[in-house]
Design an enzyme around this catalytic site. Structure first.
Site, PDB file in Angstrom:
ATOM      1  N   THR A  36       9.299 -39.548 -29.734  1.00  0.00           N
ATOM      2  CA  THR A  36       8.935 -38.132 -29.787  1.00  0.00           C
ATOM      3  C   THR A  36       9.344 -37.499 -28.455  1.00  0.00           C
ATOM      4  OG1 THR A  36       6.785 -38.456 -28.738  1.00  0.00           O
ATOM      5  CG2 THR A  36       6.885 -38.773 -31.141  1.00  0.00           C
ATOM      6  N   THR A  96      -0.380 -39.047 -36.316  1.00  0.00           N
ATOM      7  CA  THR A  96      -0.054 -40.267 -35.559  1.00  0.00           C
ATOM      8  C   THR A  96      -1.314 -41.043 -35.165  1.00  0.00           C
ATOM      9  OG1 THR A  96       2.100 -39.590 -34.727  1.00  0.00           O
ATOM     10  CG2 THR A  96       0.818 -41.059 -33.307  1.00  0.00           C
ATOM     11  N   THR A 120      -9.184 -44.138 -25.090  1.00  0.00           N
ATOM     12  CA  THR A 120      -9.445 -43.302 -23.921  1.00  0.00           C
ATOM     13  C   THR A 120     -10.937 -43.069 -23.714  1.00  0.00           C
ATOM     14  OG1 THR A 120      -9.165 -41.045 -23.084  1.00  0.00           O
ATOM     15  CG2 THR A 120      -9.060 -41.311 -25.460  1.00  0.00           C
ATOM     16  N   ASP A 121     -11.311 -42.793 -22.472  1.00  0.00           N
ATOM     17  CA  ASP A 121     -12.707 -42.444 -22.191  1.00  0.00           C
ATOM     18  C   ASP A 121     -13.084 -41.087 -22.774  1.00  0.00           C
ATOM     19  OD1 ASP A 121     -11.268 -40.825 -20.435  1.00  0.00           O
ATOM     20  OD2 ASP A 121     -12.320 -41.490 -18.626  1.00  0.00           O
ATOM     21  N   GLU A 122     -12.082 -40.297 -23.176  1.00  0.00           N
ATOM     22  CA  GLU A 122     -12.379 -38.949 -23.680  1.00  0.00           C
ATOM     23  C   GLU A 122     -13.144 -38.978 -24.995  1.00  0.00           C
ATOM     24  OE1 GLU A 122      -9.292 -36.066 -23.559  1.00  0.00           O
ATOM     25  OE2 GLU A 122      -8.408 -36.925 -21.764  1.00  0.00           O
ATOM     26  N   TYR A 146      -7.353 -33.798 -29.613  1.00  0.00           N
ATOM     27  CA  TYR A 146      -6.836 -35.096 -29.147  1.00  0.00           C
ATOM     28  C   TYR A 146      -7.941 -36.152 -29.134  1.00  0.00           C
ATOM     29  CZ  TYR A 146      -5.781 -38.767 -25.768  1.00  0.00           C
ATOM     30  OH  TYR A 146      -5.647 -39.988 -25.153  1.00  0.00           O
ATOM     31  N   LYS A 150      -8.509 -39.633 -31.362  1.00  0.00           N
ATOM     32  CA  LYS A 150      -8.616 -40.973 -30.754  1.00  0.00           C
ATOM     33  C   LYS A 150      -9.957 -41.606 -31.152  1.00  0.00           C
ATOM     34  CE  LYS A 150      -6.241 -42.898 -28.341  1.00  0.00           C
ATOM     35  NZ  LYS A 150      -5.054 -43.793 -28.563  1.00  0.00           N
ATOM     36  N   PRO A 188       2.192 -35.562 -12.387  1.00  0.00           N
ATOM     37  CA  PRO A 188       3.657 -35.391 -12.361  1.00  0.00           C
ATOM     38  C   PRO A 188       4.078 -33.924 -12.405  1.00  0.00           C
ATOM     39  CG  PRO A 188       3.024 -36.990 -14.024  1.00  0.00           C
ATOM     40  CD  PRO A 188       1.765 -36.376 -13.533  1.00  0.00           C
TER      41      PRO A 188
HETATM   42  P1  NAD Z   1       2.665 -40.919 -23.907  1.00  0.00           P
HETATM   43  O1  NAD Z   1       2.501 -39.614 -24.602  1.00  0.00           O
HETATM   44  O2  NAD Z   1       3.317 -40.950 -22.572  1.00  0.00           O
HETATM   45  O3  NAD Z   1       3.474 -41.938 -24.846  1.00  0.00           O
HETATM   46  C1  NAD Z   1       3.229 -42.037 -26.216  1.00  0.00           C
HETATM   47  C2  NAD Z   1       4.385 -42.840 -26.845  1.00  0.00           C
HETATM   48  O4  NAD Z   1       4.087 -43.015 -28.245  1.00  0.00           O
HETATM   49  C3  NAD Z   1       5.735 -42.139 -26.752  1.00  0.00           C
HETATM   50  O5  NAD Z   1       6.744 -43.056 -26.370  1.00  0.00           O
HETATM   51  C4  NAD Z   1       5.973 -41.629 -28.176  1.00  0.00           C
HETATM   52  O6  NAD Z   1       7.356 -41.539 -28.510  1.00  0.00           O
HETATM   53  C5  NAD Z   1       5.251 -42.685 -28.989  1.00  0.00           C
HETATM   54  N1  NAD Z   1       4.839 -42.181 -30.305  1.00  0.00           N
HETATM   55  C6  NAD Z   1       4.182 -41.014 -30.574  1.00  0.00           C
HETATM   56  N2  NAD Z   1       4.004 -40.890 -31.897  1.00  0.00           N
HETATM   57  C7  NAD Z   1       4.522 -42.001 -32.476  1.00  0.00           C
HETATM   58  C8  NAD Z   1       4.615 -42.458 -33.808  1.00  0.00           C
HETATM   59  N3  NAD Z   1       4.131 -41.736 -34.838  1.00  0.00           N
HETATM   60  N4  NAD Z   1       5.188 -43.653 -34.040  1.00  0.00           N
HETATM   61  C9  NAD Z   1       5.683 -44.396 -33.019  1.00  0.00           C
HETATM   62  N5  NAD Z   1       5.634 -44.013 -31.744  1.00  0.00           N
HETATM   63  C10 NAD Z   1       5.050 -42.821 -31.463  1.00  0.00           C
HETATM   64  O7  NAD Z   1       1.197 -41.527 -23.844  1.00  0.00           O
HETATM   65  P2  NAD Z   1       0.527 -42.455 -22.711  1.00  0.00           P
HETATM   66  O8  NAD Z   1      -0.042 -41.587 -21.648  1.00  0.00           O
HETATM   67  O9  NAD Z   1       1.442 -43.553 -22.348  1.00  0.00           O
HETATM   68  O10 NAD Z   1      -0.717 -43.040 -23.540  1.00  0.00           O
HETATM   69  C11 NAD Z   1      -0.590 -44.276 -24.261  1.00  0.00           C
HETATM   70  C12 NAD Z   1      -1.913 -44.596 -24.907  1.00  0.00           C
HETATM   71  O11 NAD Z   1      -2.926 -44.712 -23.923  1.00  0.00           O
HETATM   72  C13 NAD Z   1      -2.400 -43.512 -25.884  1.00  0.00           C
HETATM   73  O12 NAD Z   1      -2.991 -44.165 -26.988  1.00  0.00           O
HETATM   74  C14 NAD Z   1      -3.451 -42.746 -25.096  1.00  0.00           C
HETATM   75  O13 NAD Z   1      -4.427 -42.190 -25.945  1.00  0.00           O
HETATM   76  C15 NAD Z   1      -4.021 -43.855 -24.227  1.00  0.00           C
HETATM   77  N6  NAD Z   1      -4.605 -43.446 -22.936  1.00  0.00           N
HETATM   78  C16 NAD Z   1      -3.871 -42.679 -22.066  1.00  0.00           C
HETATM   79  C17 NAD Z   1      -4.420 -42.348 -20.828  1.00  0.00           C
HETATM   80  C18 NAD Z   1      -3.626 -41.551 -19.801  1.00  0.00           C
HETATM   81  O14 NAD Z   1      -4.172 -41.218 -18.752  1.00  0.00           O
HETATM   82  N7  NAD Z   1      -2.367 -41.228 -20.030  1.00  0.00           N
HETATM   83  C19 NAD Z   1      -5.703 -42.775 -20.488  1.00  0.00           C
HETATM   84  C20 NAD Z   1      -6.424 -43.545 -21.421  1.00  0.00           C
HETATM   85  C21 NAD Z   1      -5.860 -43.874 -22.635  1.00  0.00           C
HETATM   86  O1  TDX Z   2      -1.164 -28.135 -14.733  1.00  0.00           O
HETATM   87  C1  TDX Z   2      -2.279 -28.652 -14.877  1.00  0.00           C
HETATM   88  N1  TDX Z   2      -3.305 -28.234 -14.077  1.00  0.00           N
HETATM   89  C2  TDX Z   2      -4.563 -28.753 -14.170  1.00  0.00           C
HETATM   90  O2  TDX Z   2      -5.459 -28.336 -13.415  1.00  0.00           O
HETATM   91  C3  TDX Z   2      -2.531 -29.697 -15.854  1.00  0.00           C
HETATM   92  C4  TDX Z   2      -1.434 -30.178 -16.749  1.00  0.00           C
HETATM   93  C5  TDX Z   2      -3.803 -30.222 -15.916  1.00  0.00           C
HETATM   94  N2  TDX Z   2      -4.803 -29.761 -15.117  1.00  0.00           N
HETATM   95  C6  TDX Z   2      -6.150 -30.388 -15.178  1.00  0.00           C
HETATM   96  C7  TDX Z   2      -6.722 -30.623 -16.565  1.00  0.00           C
HETATM   97  C8  TDX Z   2      -7.542 -31.878 -16.384  1.00  0.00           C
HETATM   98  O3  TDX Z   2      -8.839 -31.551 -15.892  1.00  0.00           O
HETATM   99  O4  TDX Z   2      -5.994 -31.699 -14.624  1.00  0.00           O
HETATM  100  C9  TDX Z   2      -6.801 -32.667 -15.310  1.00  0.00           C
HETATM  101  C10 TDX Z   2      -5.907 -33.763 -15.867  1.00  0.00           C
HETATM  102  O5  TDX Z   2      -5.120 -33.188 -16.903  1.00  0.00           O
HETATM  103  P1  TDX Z   2      -4.152 -34.063 -17.856  1.00  0.00           P
HETATM  104  O6  TDX Z   2      -3.147 -34.761 -17.017  1.00  0.00           O
HETATM  105  O7  TDX Z   2      -3.681 -33.162 -18.940  1.00  0.00           O
HETATM  106  O8  TDX Z   2      -5.135 -35.198 -18.367  1.00  0.00           O
HETATM  107  P2  TDX Z   2      -6.498 -35.169 -19.247  1.00  0.00           P
HETATM  108  O9  TDX Z   2      -6.583 -33.977 -20.115  1.00  0.00           O
HETATM  109  O10 TDX Z   2      -7.634 -35.477 -18.328  1.00  0.00           O
HETATM  110  O11 TDX Z   2      -6.200 -36.444 -20.214  1.00  0.00           O
HETATM  111  C11 TDX Z   2      -5.541 -37.630 -19.697  1.00  0.00           C
HETATM  112  O12 TDX Z   2      -6.460 -38.654 -19.479  1.00  0.00           O
HETATM  113  C12 TDX Z   2      -7.051 -39.223 -20.615  1.00  0.00           C
HETATM  114  C13 TDX Z   2      -4.447 -38.093 -20.644  1.00  0.00           C
HETATM  115  O13 TDX Z   2      -3.519 -37.042 -20.852  1.00  0.00           O
HETATM  116  C14 TDX Z   2      -5.034 -38.569 -21.948  1.00  0.00           C
HETATM  117  O14 TDX Z   2      -4.022 -39.107 -22.777  1.00  0.00           O
HETATM  118  C15 TDX Z   2      -6.039 -39.644 -21.661  1.00  0.00           C
HETATM  119  O15 TDX Z   2      -6.701 -40.006 -22.836  1.00  0.00           O
END
Ligand code: NAD
Ligand code: TDX
Length: 337
Positions: A36, A96, A120-122, A146, A150, A188
């Site tokens: 995606t 998804t 996720t903790d969310e 979201y 989850k 990022p």
């Molecule tokens: P991400 O969005 O960076 O990556 C998601 C990946 O899944 C992508 O490569 C996308 O192409 C793939 N994908 C999406 N839909 C799909 C489908 N239908 N079939 C196959 N592939 C598909 O996400 P991330 O931040 O790496 O998160 C990974 C997992 O960890 C998620 O389940 C998320 O809920 C969980 N998680 C993330 C965080 C965080 O801080 N990012 C924290 C806790 C848990």
């Molecule tokens: O530009 C921004 N400015 C800002 O203040 C963005 C993109 C976010 N924020 C804030 C929102 C949140 O309080 O920063 C915090 C972190 O934001 P995100 O990176 O969007 O994360 P969050 O919504 O906390 O969720 C992340 O952690 C739990 C991951 O995206 C989820 O996939 C995971 O489950």
């Protein structure tokens, strides 16, 4: 061991695959990823030729059944993962996160394959400033589309474990940071803004608290659970990294040798969760896991350096991510501080 990793071209999944190739060379890895907007094949370049890549959807029952029949375990990362996108268009999250997880559960049930579900903790909603941290007994109370999807997927995993004897574990982790994270996400986004000479964007007053963990620490915890976790058990993953968003933005600006107040306040997120915090006692005591990244500033500095060194990886995604924020109506505000 033959391992199927879903979402292995995403942020956490790609770091997991790279770590697995390095630290578990006896494991054969197959990645299933739909590529995606959030998936990036280039995130697997460092392990090219050492993993099998299948471009496909986790909701494709036939494809998933075939892939699962050939492995010993599945680690399930694939998801729609960004809260802001779930507010703009929830449907892909239902498809998804819920239907996709259902499809995997049916296959692991049929082929009696070990399953680890990454969540996720969310799912627990948010905390007041003085509340105790989440633990494995906290009631589910998700806030956003979201986190609701989850939470739904976690409940499916629990039901398939209890009703059909699927050998599953679940982990609920806090906010990850590190290399290969999409530029739509908080850290990022600000780093790549600053590399391009643009001021960071803080939602509202920036008082919301997140519990940051380095992605490699998350992934080592997933391995600990996969190898030694109790079937049917949920483990919370966190590294005592609570920080408010404003402090994080100020640290990023300081790391760029810029005025720590050189950011803009922008429109707050609808339904914005106030605070997340994890009590990882069970993971630490039962499985002996401890985080290696203990100093957030050090991990952040390494992450900033990674984005400086890897502009070709993120640059193609930057303009579309910013367009999505603009289309959602993000504008500069004067918050009540
Ligand atoms: P991400 O969005 O960076 O990556 C998601 C990946 O899944 C992508 O490569 C996308 O192409 C793939 N994908 C999406 N839909 C799909 C489908 N239908 N079939 C196959 N592939 C598909 O996400 P991330 O931040 O790496 O998160 C990974 C997992 O960890 C998620 O389940 C998320 O809920 C969980 N998680 C993330 C965080 C965080 O801080 N990012 C924290 C806790 C848990
Ligand atoms: O530009 C921004 N400015 C800002 O203040 C963005 C993109 C976010 N924020 C804030 C929102 C949140 O309080 O920063 C915090 C972190 O934001 P995100 O990176 O969007 O994360 P969050 O919504 O906390 O969720 C992340 O952690 C739990 C991951 O995206 C989820 O996939 C995971 O489950």
């Amino acid at each position: 061991m033959r391992l199927l990793v879903t979402g292995g071209a995403g942020f956490i999944g790609a770091n997991f695959v790279q770590q697995t190739v390095l630290e578990h060379p006896d494991v054969t890895v197959t990645v299933l990823d739909a590529l995606t907007y959030a998936g990036n094949r280039a995130s697997l370049d460092p392990v090219a030729g050492r993993v099998n890549f299948v471009h496909g959807d986790i909701a494709d029952l036939d494809l998933v059944d075939e892939l699962v029949s050939g492995v010993d375990a599945v680690v399930h990362f694939a998801a729609e993962s960004h809260n802001d996108n779930s507010l703009a268009d929830p449907w892909p999250f239902v498809q998804t996160n819920i239907v996709g997880t259902f499809s995997l559960l049916q296959a692991v049930r049929r082929h009696e394959v070990r399953f680890h579900h990454v969540s996720t903790d969310e799912v627990y909603g948010d905390l007041e400033p003085d509340d105790a941290a989440f633990d494995e007994t906290t009631a589910y109370n998700p806030s956003s589309p979201y986190s609701a999807t989850k939470a739904s997927s976690d409940l499916l995993v629990r039901a398939w474990t209890r009703s059909f004897g699927v050998r599953a574990t679940i982990s609920n982790c806090s906010n990850n940071y590190g290399p290969y994270q999409h530029v739509e996400k908080f850290i990022p986004r600000q780093i790549t803004n600053l590399i391009g000479g643009v001021r960071p964007r803080l939602y509202g007053a920036g008082h919301q608290v997140r519990d940051w963990i380095h992605v490699d620490d998350h992934n080592r915890a997933v391995w600990a659970i996969l190898e030694r976790g109790r079937i049917g058990q949920t483990y919370l993953i966190g590294a005592d990294g609570e920080l408010d968003n404003k402090s994080v933005v100020r640290m990023i600006l300081e790391a760029f040798d810029l005025d720590p107040d050189g950011f803009d306040h922008v429109t707050d997120r609808a339904g914005h969760d106030q605070r997340y915090a994890i009590d990882a006692t069970l993971l630490r005591t039962e499985l002996g896991w401890t985080p290696r990244y203990r100093d957030f500033r050090t991990g952040l500095a390494a992450t900033i350096q990674w984005y400086r060194d890897n502009e070709p990886w993120w640059r193609p995604y930057k303009a579309s991510a910013e367009r999505a924020y603009a289309a959602a109506g993000e504008t500069e505000i004067n918050p009540v501080l």
